[in-house]
Design an enzyme around this catalytic site. Structure first.
Site: not given
Length: 158
Positions: A17-19, A100, A102, A104-107
């Site tokens: 999932h994209l956090s 957060y 800035p 930091s979009f991640h999976v």
């Protein structure tokens, strides 16, 4: 489970999932109301197609888990930030920490116990080779999920 050097045992993340939030604790009596607030806040949000590119190492706030994650392509930061804003608003309404800054979009793809940032960062090039044949990984952002204990909620995006 895969071993990366003798010191780190990585486990595949079961739920990719994209956090869009930190992991937080809600009181049981808050869950339904929080879910309704989130549904209302997301009612006008639209889904989009995005892609993931490159790996990065993350550690949770408590330092109890380390993650190998695929980063959202920077071209999709603006769209994802628009989706994040109503989520952060609900978090703040419940006196919970926003995502957060800035962002930091991640999976998260893999995880291990403890703070293994140093070891995994040293192995990042080796890990990146696992994705060498893929320039980008497609990601459809079509719904938002909320998981609270054993309860799962899903909110479809327009």
């Amino acid at each position: 489970m895969a071993k990366l050097a003798p010191e780190v045992e990585l486990t595949a993340n079961e739920s990719l999932h994209l956090s869009l939030s930190r992991t937080v604790v809600l009181q049981y009596h808050q869950i339904e109301e929080f879910s309704r607030s989130l549904k209302t806040a997301l009612h006008s949000c639209t889904g989009f197609s995005a892609s993931l590119q490159g790996l990065r190492i993350y550690t949770n706030d408590e330092g109890t888990r380390t993650f190998v994650a695929a980063q959202l392509d920077a071209a999709f930061t603006e769209k994802t930030t628009k989706l994040l804003k109503p989520i952060d608003s609900v978090m703040l309404e419940y006196r919970l920490p926003p995502f957060y800054d800035p962002p930091s979009f991640h999976v998260s793809l893999l995880w291990c116990v403890g703070d293994q940032t140093k070891v995994l960062t040293e192995k990042l090039d080796e890990l990146q080779q696992l994705l060498a044949n893929q320039e980008t990984l497609p990601l459809a952002v079509t719904e938002v999920h909320l998981k609270c204990g054993n309860k799962d909620f899903s909110y479809s995006l327009k």
